[in-house]
Scaffold this motif. Structure first.
Motif, PDB file in Angstrom:
ATOM      1  N   ILE A   1      35.828  -0.175  13.568  1.00 45.33           N
ATOM      2  CA  ILE A   1      36.098  -1.847  13.987  1.00 45.33           C
ATOM      3  C   ILE A   1      37.392  -1.885  14.434  1.00 45.33           C
TER       4      ILE A   1
ATOM      5  N   ASP B   1      35.199 -11.446  19.606  1.00 46.30           N
ATOM      6  CA  ASP B   1      34.884 -11.369  18.268  1.00 46.30           C
ATOM      7  C   ASP B   1      34.261 -12.788  17.652  1.00 46.30           C
TER       8      ASP B   1
ATOM      9  N   GLY C   1      29.823  -4.782  11.801  1.00 47.50           N
ATOM     10  CA  GLY C   1      30.937  -4.878  10.915  1.00 47.50           C
ATOM     11  C   GLY C   1      30.482  -4.701   9.628  1.00 47.50           C
TER      12      GLY C   1
END
Length: 260
Positions: A74, A87, A122
């Motif tokens: 990430i 994001d 994520g």
């Protein structure tokens, strides 16, 4: 339960928060700051944390705030490849007035397919539920403090207020330690006319519409926007507008369409 009783706070809780604030205000080294944030992250029941500037996330910039413990895949995607501008958590910081739960993202911004893919990625890496605290200061780029990696939204919600307090003071400490000579107002990257063009892009105008609105040649508008994208390292119009807002050069209120 009476409202007075429901709102009462134990003195030990108040003392704990006050001691954390005093510690963050007096902290004198980034290593100590990182250790303290790591301890607080664990105490709140989270696994990961990140204090980052939303602009100039570039290893060559010594003044940037970049204190984090994130899963490597990430961290590489968001900061190494500079995908942070797309994001959903970073974008939500533009619209949230205070700390927010990741499970409430859809209440703050409209999530598209790419956002859902990003959040699922994520989650596979352990970034399930989280709290992000936006940090803004007039004349400076935005930043945030994030605590993530717990499965329970109910658990995370109990720490929303503490995360808000800790996040703001932790980010202030990071800015003080990493950029002691940072000016209150950074030199703008955009000159007035290119800035006008970027604002109109943010309102959804095409280059031809921008040219008509500003009485410019379409070629001139193309040149201004190309130069602006190069200045911010933006790959497209969306990233350009987000970058300008995150850098504090354009206000969100300027992106609202004006009445005809």
């Amino acid at each position: 339960m009476s409202p007075t009783h429901a709102l009462s706070v134990s003195q030990s809780h108040v003392d704990f928060v006050q001691s954390v604030i005093e510690c963050l205000r007096s902290i004198s080294g980034t290593d100590t700051l990182q250790s303290l944030v790591q301890m607080l992250t664990s105490e709140m029941g989270f696994r990961y944390y990140a204090l980052v500037d939303h602009n100039d996330i570039d290893p060559s910039n010594p003044d940037r705030v970049d204190i984090k413990d994130y899963p490597e895949p990430i961290a590489y995607k968001l900061f190494g490849k500079r995908h942070y501008r797309r994001d959903p958590v970073i974008r939500a910081c533009l619209f949230a007035g205070s700390a927010f739960l990741w499970s409430d993202l859809s209440k703050i911004i409209q999530l598209d397919r790419r956002d859902h893919v990003s959040l699922e990625h994520g989650a596979r890496e352990g970034l399930i539920e989280g709290i992000t605290v936006p940090y803004t200061r007039l004349g400076e780029c935005m930043g945030s403090c994030t605590f993530a990696g717990t499965r329970s939204s109910e658990h995370a919600g109990k720490y929303l207020g503490i995360a808000q307090t800790v996040g703001i003071f932790a980010f202030q400490a990071a800015r003080r330690l990493l950029s002691p000579s940072r000016r209150l107002a950074l030199t703008p990257r955009l000159h007035p006319r290119p800035r006008d063009c970027v604002i109109l892009v943010g309102r959804g105008c095409s280059n031809k519409e921008i040219a008509r609105a500003l009485s410019l040649a379409p070629r001139t508008v193309d040149g201004y926007l190309t130069e602006a994208r190069q200045q911010f390292g933006a790959r497209d119009r969306t990233e350009l507008v987000v970058s300008a807002v995150l850098a504090g050069e354009i206000g969100l209120h300027e992106l609202r369409r004006q009445p005809e």
